[in-house]
Write a protein that holds these residues in place. Structure first.
Motif, mmCIF file in Angstrom:
data_model
loop_
_atom_site.group_PDB
_atom_site.id
_atom_site.type_symbol
_atom_site.label_atom_id
_atom_site.label_comp_id
_atom_site.label_asym_id
_atom_site.label_seq_id
_atom_site.Cartn_x
_atom_site.Cartn_y
_atom_site.Cartn_z
ATOM 1 N N ALA A 141 40.799 34.757 38.441
ATOM 2 C CA ALA A 141 39.603 34.108 37.951
ATOM 3 C C ALA A 141 40.375 33.469 36.506
ATOM 4 O O ALA A 141 38.920 31.741 36.561
ATOM 5 N N ILE A 190 34.371 35.389 37.712
ATOM 6 C CA ILE A 190 34.935 35.427 36.812
ATOM 7 C C ILE A 190 35.090 36.780 36.165
ATOM 8 O O ILE A 190 36.866 37.473 36.019
ATOM 9 N N ASP A 193 36.266 39.695 37.821
ATOM 10 C CA ASP A 193 37.786 39.645 38.684
ATOM 11 C C ASP A 193 38.661 40.059 37.159
ATOM 12 O O ASP A 193 39.668 41.028 37.116
#
Length: 451
Positions: A141, A190, A193
């Protein structure tokens, strides 16, 4: 003991699997990774921690925090860094240093490998394997987040669904040649994650010396930063408050025995991964007079962050050794909470967060008048005060370039040896171009929309 004093014996044994090959990103290992035990998988991730790019410090050169001149810049530093400082992106010198494109994707590859093989890891408890897997999700991420904020438009200045992002890598496939995703898809991945990482992470605080590793608090810390850069004020505020509920203590800069807040032993340090201002970066130039002038009388940071050399020249105390490693620290989240609150229209809450930080930064006499002033500021005045306070507090910690990108993208003028260099307001150079070697190896990399 420095936070980067990491035992890498196992990583050394596995060095052959960490050698880059000549594909389009030059980031995937040759051969096959042969890790089986927890110790071997941990070594793979430790290698990525140790060699994680120091680009946030390098991006500082693109701001107006640092002055370069013939008196403070060596010929070698000029050759290596001047084109970054002067935004000469279209035709940089062959000697200009590169940002860490390959290293980010190498870290992503190893994170993907650990995620894909988590159920095959041996010689460890379920808790240890879960924690390692969570760190891998955080690594993936964070690397994608930094790539997006170097090589894609700022989220707050575009239509993310239809704007080119960066390649998103989710599989440890040495043969894949991914194209760019939309910026919205990059950010969605992102955030996804981070959410998965939160479910896996179970260590709240690592002991000093290995506190470069991601922990449970880092999930909320990264989410707060991501949401801030998205302009998602409600989520940025909630994530910041979650961080401060667990790690709200600040270094008292009014005390004689305080350490700098970006030191890896500081009570503020949440994750000590990146050495932002390396000794090289620190010595390229000097803090600009414009930055120094932002510090008020009674602000203890002026003497603790900087050393006054002459009446008009200061040098930087922050950074310069691997003891100053800091990716997330507490003060950032007081400032994020304050900014999010003011954007949501709650000026009283915003002022409260800002004053809590100021209480540990200003002398008692200076604080008395300043806190009263902050408490009565209107929204626009308070917004500017928060931004200036970010510049003062987080100076030379790799935030300003990203803050300029996500906010007003102002014009910046610099001078070197009688020549002016200008970054225009809303300049396209607020987003860097993909590395030439990456585009040459994969001509489809810049194609957008993605076919």
């Amino acid at each position: 003991m420095s936070t980067k004093s990491i035992t890498l014996a196992l990583a050394t044994l596995l060095v052959t699997v960490l050698t880059g090959c000549d594909n389009f990103l030059d980031i995937t290992p040759t051969g096959k990774v042969i890790a089986k035990t927890y110790e071997e998988y941990r070594a793979l991730l430790t290698y990525e921690y140790k060699f994680f790019p120091e680009d946030r410090g390098l991006a500082t050169l693109r701001t107006d925090e640092m002055t370069l001149d013939k008196a403070s810049t060596t010929a070698e530093d000029y050759d290596s860094y001047f084109d970054i400082w002067a935004w000469k992106d279209n035709a940089p010198s062959a000697t200009t240093v590169s940002f860490g494109w390959r290293r980010y994707y190498h870290a992503i590859y190893i994170a993907n490998y650990i995620i894909a093989h988590q159920k095959e890891i041996t010689n460890a408890s379920a808790e240890d394997i879960s924690q390692l897997t969570g760190e891998a999700y955080m690594m993936r991420a964070y690397a994608h987040f930094l790539l997006a904020n170097l090589y894609a438009e700022p989220y707050t200045h575009c239509s993310p669904e239809t704007t080119r992002g960066v390649p998103v890598q989710l599989q440890p496939d040495v043969n894949s040649i991914p194209l760019c995703s939309s910026l919205a898809d990059v950010y969605r991945q992102i955030l996804a994650d981070i959410d998965v990482a939160r479910r896996h992470l179970n260590v709240e605080q690592w002991k000093t010396g290995i506190n470069y590793r991601f922990n449970t608090v880092s999930a909320d810390a990264l989410k707060a930063r991501v949401c801030l850069y998205m302009g998602n004020w409600q989520e940025a505020l909630a994530a910041s408050e979650a961080v401060l509920a667990k790690r709200g203590q600040l270094e008292d800069m009014t005390a004689s025995n305080s350490v700098l807040p970006d030191h890896y032993t500081s009570v503020e340090n949440i994750v000590a991964l990146e050495q932002v201002m390396t000794n090289v970066y620190k010595n390229i130039g000097r803090p600009s007079n414009e930055l120094i002038s932002l510090y008020r009388t009674g602000d203890m940071r002026k003497s603790k962050y900087y050393k006054q050399v002459t009446a008009s020249v200061s040098s930087l105390r922050k950074g310069g050794s691997n003891e100053y490693c800091c990716t997330f620290r507490t003060a950032e989240f007081y400032l994020t909470a304050a900014e999010a609150a003011v954007e949501l229209g709650n000026t009283a809450q915003a002022a409260n967060y800002l004053i809590k930080l100021m209480e540990k930064r200003y002398t008692a006499n200076a604080l008395s008048a300043l806190s009263q002033s902050v408490s009565t500021m209107d929204k626009e005045t308070l917004r500017r005060e928060i931004f200036d306070e970010r510049k003062r507090e987080l100076a030379f910690e790799g935030f300003l370039w990203y803050d300029l990108r996500r906010t007003t993208r102002p014009a910046i003028e610099k001078n070197y040896d009688g020549v002016k260099y200008l970054l225009n307001r809303q300049d396209a150079r607020y987003t860097m171009r993909f590395p030439t070697e990456a585009v040459e190896a994969n001509p489809g990399l810049e194609v957008w929309p993605n076919p």
